[in-house]
Design a protein around this motif. Sequence first.
Motif, mmCIF file in Angstrom:
data_model
loop_
_atom_site.group_PDB
_atom_site.id
_atom_site.type_symbol
_atom_site.label_atom_id
_atom_site.label_comp_id
_atom_site.label_asym_id
_atom_site.label_seq_id
_atom_site.Cartn_x
_atom_site.Cartn_y
_atom_site.Cartn_z
ATOM 1 N N THR A 196 -4.847 -7.598 13.802
ATOM 2 C CA THR A 196 -5.098 -8.308 12.545
ATOM 3 C C THR A 196 -4.708 -9.763 12.712
ATOM 4 N N ARG A 222 -5.743 -11.896 7.538
ATOM 5 C CA ARG A 222 -4.739 -11.728 6.485
ATOM 6 C C ARG A 222 -5.015 -12.668 5.313
ATOM 7 N N GLY A 233 -5.872 0.421 2.633
ATOM 8 C CA GLY A 233 -5.058 0.915 3.731
ATOM 9 C C GLY A 233 -5.831 1.079 5.020
ATOM 10 N N THR A 236 -0.910 4.034 13.861
ATOM 11 C CA THR A 236 -0.582 3.128 12.754
ATOM 12 C C THR A 236 -1.108 3.687 11.432
ATOM 13 N N GLU A 275 -1.189 1.986 7.433
ATOM 14 C CA GLU A 275 -0.833 0.881 6.541
ATOM 15 C C GLU A 275 -1.256 1.216 5.112
ATOM 16 N N ASP A 282 -1.516 -0.880 1.633
ATOM 17 C CA ASP A 282 -1.501 -2.253 1.139
ATOM 18 C C ASP A 282 -1.668 -2.239 -0.377
ATOM 19 N N LEU A 337 3.044 -4.521 1.741
ATOM 20 C CA LEU A 337 2.388 -3.770 2.799
ATOM 21 C C LEU A 337 3.413 -2.853 3.459
ATOM 22 N N LYS A 370 4.165 0.154 6.238
ATOM 23 C CA LYS A 370 3.573 0.438 7.540
ATOM 24 C C LYS A 370 4.326 1.549 8.258
ATOM 25 N N GLU A 404 4.665 2.918 12.149
ATOM 26 C CA GLU A 404 4.373 2.544 13.526
ATOM 27 C C GLU A 404 5.551 2.946 14.405
ATOM 28 N N ASP A 463 6.330 -4.048 5.914
ATOM 29 C CA ASP A 463 5.920 -5.100 6.836
ATOM 30 C C ASP A 463 5.769 -6.440 6.116
ATOM 31 N N GLU A 493 -10.632 2.438 7.378
ATOM 32 C CA GLU A 493 -10.078 1.550 6.365
ATOM 33 C C GLU A 493 -10.507 2.056 4.993
#
Length: 378
Positions: free
Chosen positions: A42, A47, A72, A102, A104, A106, A120, A122, A124, A131, A377
């Motif tokens: 990313t 972003r 996400g 991963t 995420e 968001d 966000l 996360k 990982e 994050d 996504e």
Amino acid sequence: MKARTIKAVLLGMATVVWLCLTGMLSAAGAEESTEPQAGGVTSIEDRIEHLEQAIGRTVEGDRWYDRLQISGLIEVEAGYGKIDFEDPAEADEKTSDVDLATVELDVDVKIVDHVDGHVLFKYEEDDVFMDEGFITLTGTEAFPAYLIAGRQYIPFGNFDSHFVTDPTTLVLGETNEGAVVAGYRFGGEMVHIAAGVFNGGAQETGDDDVIDSFVASVAVNPLEGLTFGASYNSNLAGSDSFNEAVVDPDNLDSLVGGWSAYVSYAFLERFKIIAEYVGALDSFRAGEIYDPGETKERDLSAWNIELGAMIIDRLELAVRYGGSDDGGNDFLSETQYGIVVNWGFFENTNLALEYLHDEYEDDFQEVETLTAQLAIEF
């Protein structure tokens, strides 16, 4: 691997891209192109785009959940790696695995006009953490300024990539910190400047734990598809990954700044070139990074060049050549090259197949990796 061999491999990969495109473009004809499906990286540009979309959306209704926007990412990866050590006394290594890489989540919330929140979460490496978490204050169309306060990726570098694996530039320079960043746009989207302050993860011997680092960046978009920019970070040793290679981050002789320059150019509706350089503005003293017993100073730098091409709709092929100077024998590869295929076979669903070859300083080791990533996504 010798430089001549590396150039031959890169030329061969670029030739494959060109021949595939030449053969497929005529078949595709007037078919509309699709934006390339990136791998797992990313960029700062991505972003910012996400943040702008969240801020610019219209809220329908007065209920609290009308103000929320949830998105996400889930990435599952299977990989194989082989490490060949130069030292015959050290056994070579092979690894393979398949796992959830991963996740995420968001969350963006619009409080009132010009006030937004962003969090966000996360997963990982078997850890769940926050994050990003910040508040954004925005100006008006007549005064397009903004201020972001909280944990964020500071505007240093861009780190755009077609690949699953992070480029060497990101490994050296990406920095996530609690910070206050202000920015302004000139001429619509043509020029974007930003500057901020933060308490970096490295400091000079005897200094207090205070806000003593700053960042500044400028990005220019003079033509559609063309973006270039430069940035400065006063505390390169505080970057996320590099900080782990610093022997004693709280006792540096002096803070070493870093600079970055990049260009990204999408053209002919199917090609995209990415080039970036990140480097230290001064030397790190002997023994400050990698190994306290070292006797030479280190002048770090890293670079990454990629060429991507849409072969047909939703199918992208890209090649990479990158590397570093003074990257150590296990931190940054001295030479890195590889190829990746991204296939967006369903909406918001991407399958990436990646091969990378890394060679490290003083021929300490050579690493080959194969990675398959399935990502969605939402």
